[in-house]
Design a protein around this motif. Structure first.
Motif, PDB file in Angstrom:
ATOM      1  N   GLY A   1      37.146 -13.294 -82.310  1.00  0.00           N
ATOM      2  CA  GLY A   1      38.574 -13.055 -82.154  1.00  0.00           C
ATOM      3  C   GLY A   1      39.042 -13.227 -80.721  1.00  0.00           C
ATOM      4  O   GLY A   1      38.325 -13.762 -79.869  1.00  0.00           O
TER       5      GLY A   1
ATOM      6  N   SER B   1      43.147 -13.787 -88.133  1.00  0.00           N
ATOM      7  CA  SER B   1      42.491 -15.039 -88.485  1.00  0.00           C
ATOM      8  C   SER B   1      42.409 -15.179 -90.002  1.00  0.00           C
ATOM      9  O   SER B   1      42.022 -14.224 -90.695  1.00  0.00           O
ATOM     10  CB  SER B   1      41.083 -15.088 -87.895  1.00  0.00           C
TER      11      SER B   1
ATOM     12  N   VAL C   1      43.563 -13.135 -83.543  1.00  0.00           N
ATOM     13  CA  VAL C   1      43.331 -14.357 -82.769  1.00  0.00           C
ATOM     14  C   VAL C   1      44.640 -14.776 -82.114  1.00  0.00           C
ATOM     15  O   VAL C   1      45.723 -14.295 -82.456  1.00  0.00           O
ATOM     16  CB  VAL C   1      42.776 -15.494 -83.652  1.00  0.00           C
TER      17      VAL C   1
ATOM     18  N   ALA D   1      39.072 -24.120 -86.568  1.00  0.00           N
ATOM     19  CA  ALA D   1      38.778 -22.727 -86.918  1.00  0.00           C
ATOM     20  C   ALA D   1      37.761 -22.120 -85.953  1.00  0.00           C
ATOM     21  O   ALA D   1      37.869 -20.945 -85.577  1.00  0.00           O
ATOM     22  CB  ALA D   1      38.271 -22.649 -88.358  1.00  0.00           C
TER      23      ALA D   1
ATOM     24  N   ARG E   1      39.568 -21.424 -82.668  1.00  0.00           N
ATOM     25  CA  ARG E   1      40.491 -20.297 -82.888  1.00  0.00           C
ATOM     26  C   ARG E   1      39.747 -18.970 -82.957  1.00  0.00           C
ATOM     27  O   ARG E   1      40.106 -18.005 -82.273  1.00  0.00           O
ATOM     28  CB  ARG E   1      41.260 -20.526 -84.196  1.00  0.00           C
ATOM     29  N   ASP E   2      38.702 -18.912 -83.759  1.00  0.00           N
ATOM     30  CA  ASP E   2      38.035 -17.640 -84.002  1.00  0.00           C
ATOM     31  C   ASP E   2      37.170 -17.191 -82.834  1.00  0.00           C
ATOM     32  O   ASP E   2      36.780 -16.018 -82.760  1.00  0.00           O
ATOM     33  CB  ASP E   2      37.194 -17.724 -85.280  1.00  0.00           C
TER      34      ASP E   2
ATOM     35  N   ASP F   1      38.269 -18.082 -79.623  1.00  0.00           N
ATOM     36  CA  ASP F   1      39.241 -18.057 -78.534  1.00  0.00           C
ATOM     37  C   ASP F   1      38.756 -18.869 -77.337  1.00  0.00           C
ATOM     38  O   ASP F   1      38.797 -18.419 -76.191  1.00  0.00           O
ATOM     39  CB  ASP F   1      39.517 -16.605 -78.105  1.00  0.00           C
TER      40      ASP F   1
END
Length: 492
Positions: A2, A63, A70, A134, A137-138, A140
């Motif tokens: 995250g 997320s 996120v 993904a 994003r997950d 960061d």
């Protein structure tokens, strides 16, 4: 994982510092070297900002895969409220750096948002693109990118350069992935990034002979064989004498790939020259243009405040030409703000229901900002003039035997010499210093050649249907016979 904190960002960067060269010195830990550590700390501050209680509602979202909070830079917008949330996130980060860090991670975050939303473009690699989005994003992650080819011989295509691997290309395919060799420019913020996204950006269309150079991929910045050769740094100076350069030097670097392995799961385009020639179909400018316009807005607002306060301090704000100059800057502010809002208001969903900001007003700002910013820097020079040089060379002058001279002769009408120097050192950093010169160059060219950018976006790709309808409405409202009737005294 995250959304990261600043501490987590710096700790990971320290463990995975890329190979960075400044002159003949290799930087082994960019979080500790005096030339690079200040900007790394500023980027860490941005990561901390997203956890502040009063902004979490628009800085973070759950997320879809892990449920953990996120960063909103990765939010795939489906409503106008989502676009507003993205704008607020970009603006908070831009304000925190006064618009002076053009490649904070939300720029590539915006680009990856478009890539994920347009993943079908990548054909068989579509799922790889979605999975990579993904992953970034997950976790960061902070990304840089490198798109342009080295300016060795721009008269020749990639395959006709002096060395076949002057430009980044595929050496061979292996069981594990591609082996690539060559260079790309310009990886702004490369020393601070966790990963680098690479794809071709060229005004010249690719041909079958250029296939080996038609690649797009992403890899960690500490991958073996990848190194960054940096320009002269502006960081490492003291904060009073260079209040901007000492903190916000995001660094620009050439990325050199020395037989680097790119795993197959990270290859998004593999020697597909026809697909590379159509890469504009991704429409990533809809999201990156949104982010860069918001950043430009912050930068212009900061400069307007500097000009306003500085002219008040030395009481030149009473003169019409000074007021006109500052009014020119605020005009650019309002035009930029209007374009951002227009892009959101006129956003349209793609086939998956993801809203893309209308790129037309964003292109207009991109094609104007590259002219506005050099003009704004010139306006600072014109309204401040010799005052930009009327400060002591270093802060230690205030603790020296000449302090009495400084206090007497370098004060302002309603401010002490220290207060005046503090403000005008900021103005100097923007209007006169090497740091300021780099920013002018950056704003001119960060999106590509300004002339061809305008030709492509404001002419070749521009929708002339409304202008032509207005013209046709007029032309269809009368005829030659109408004119002849009038001349003969008839009724038109």
């Amino acid at each position: 994982m995250g959304a990261r904190t600043g501490k987590e960002y710096l700790e990971r960067l320290s463990r995975h510092s890329p190979e960075v060269w400044i002159g003949g010195e290799r930087i082994t830990d960019v979080t500790k070297h005096p030339a690079t550590a200040p900007a790394a700390r500023e980027l860490a501050r941005l990561y901390d900002l997203q956890h502040r209680d009063d902004v979490r509602d628009f800085m973070l979202f759950p997320s879809p895969t892990t449920g953990e909070p996120v960063s909103t830079q990765f939010l795939l917008p489906r409503t106008h409220e989502d676009l507003l949330k993205r704008r607020k996130m970009h603006k908070l980060w831009a304000d925190a750096t006064f618009g002076l860090m053009g490649r904070t991670t939300d720029f590539i975050g915006a680009m990856l948002t478009a890539w994920c939303a347009s993943a079908r473009f990548f054909g068989e690699s579509a799922d790889r693109v979605r999975a990579y989005f993904a992953y970034v994003r997950d976790n960061d992650l902070f990304l840089t990118h490198a798109l342009a080819d080295p300016p060795v011989d721009r008269s020749k295509p990639p395959h006709a350069q002096p060395d076949p691997f002057t430009y980044l290309g595929v050496v061979r395919e292996t069981e594990d992935g591609l082996i690539v060799r060559g260079a790309k420019m310009l990886a702004t913020a490369g020393p601070y990034a966790d990963e680098i996204l690479v794809w071709p950006f060229s005004l010249r269309r690719y041909t079958p002979e250029d296939a080996r150079y038609a690649i797009a991929f992403a890899i960690p910045t500490d991958s073996p064989g990848l190194r960054f050769i940096c320009r002269e740094p502006y960081g490492g100076t003291d904060i009073f004498d260079h209040p901007l350069g000492s903190r916000f030097d995001e660094m620009d670097a050439v990325a050199v790939f020395d037989d680097v392995l790119v795993p197959w799961e990270r290859v998004f385009i593999n020697q597909d020259w026809e697909r590379v020639n159509r890469i504009w179909e991704i429409n990533s400018n809809a999201f990156t243009g949104h982010q860069t316009s918001i950043r430009l807005l912050s930068k212009l607002q900061f400069i307007a405040g500097l000009a306003y306060r500085g002219t008040q301090m030395v009481q030149t704000d009473q003169f019409p030409h000074v007021r006109d100059a500052i009014g020119e800057i605020t005009t650019y502010i309002e035009l930029t703000k209007a374009a951002i809002i227009a892009s959101e208001t006129e956003a349209q969903p793609n086939e998956d229901g993801i809203l893309f900001p209308n790129v037309r007003p964003l292109f207009a700002i991109r094609n104007s900002g590259n002219r506005w910013y050099p003009r704004v820097r010139e306006l600072l020079q014109l309204i401040f003039a010799g005052s930009l040089l009327y400060t002591p060379a270093r802060a230690d002058a205030f603790a020296s035997p000449i302090r009495e001279d400084i206090d007497k002769y370098m004060r302002a009408a309603e401010a002490s010499a220290e207060e005046r120097a503090k403000l005008f050192k900021v103005a100097y950093d923007l209007a006169v210093s090497s740091f300021g010169g780099r920013h002018e160059l950056y704003e001119r060219f960060y999106a590509g050649d300004p002339m061809f950018l305008r030709i492509n976006t404001q002419y070749l790709l521009y929708d002339f249907s409304e202008p032509l309808k207005l013209l046709d409405d007029l032309l269809s409202s009368y005829s030659l016979q109408d004119a002849l009737n009038q001349l003969r005294g008839g009724v038109a």
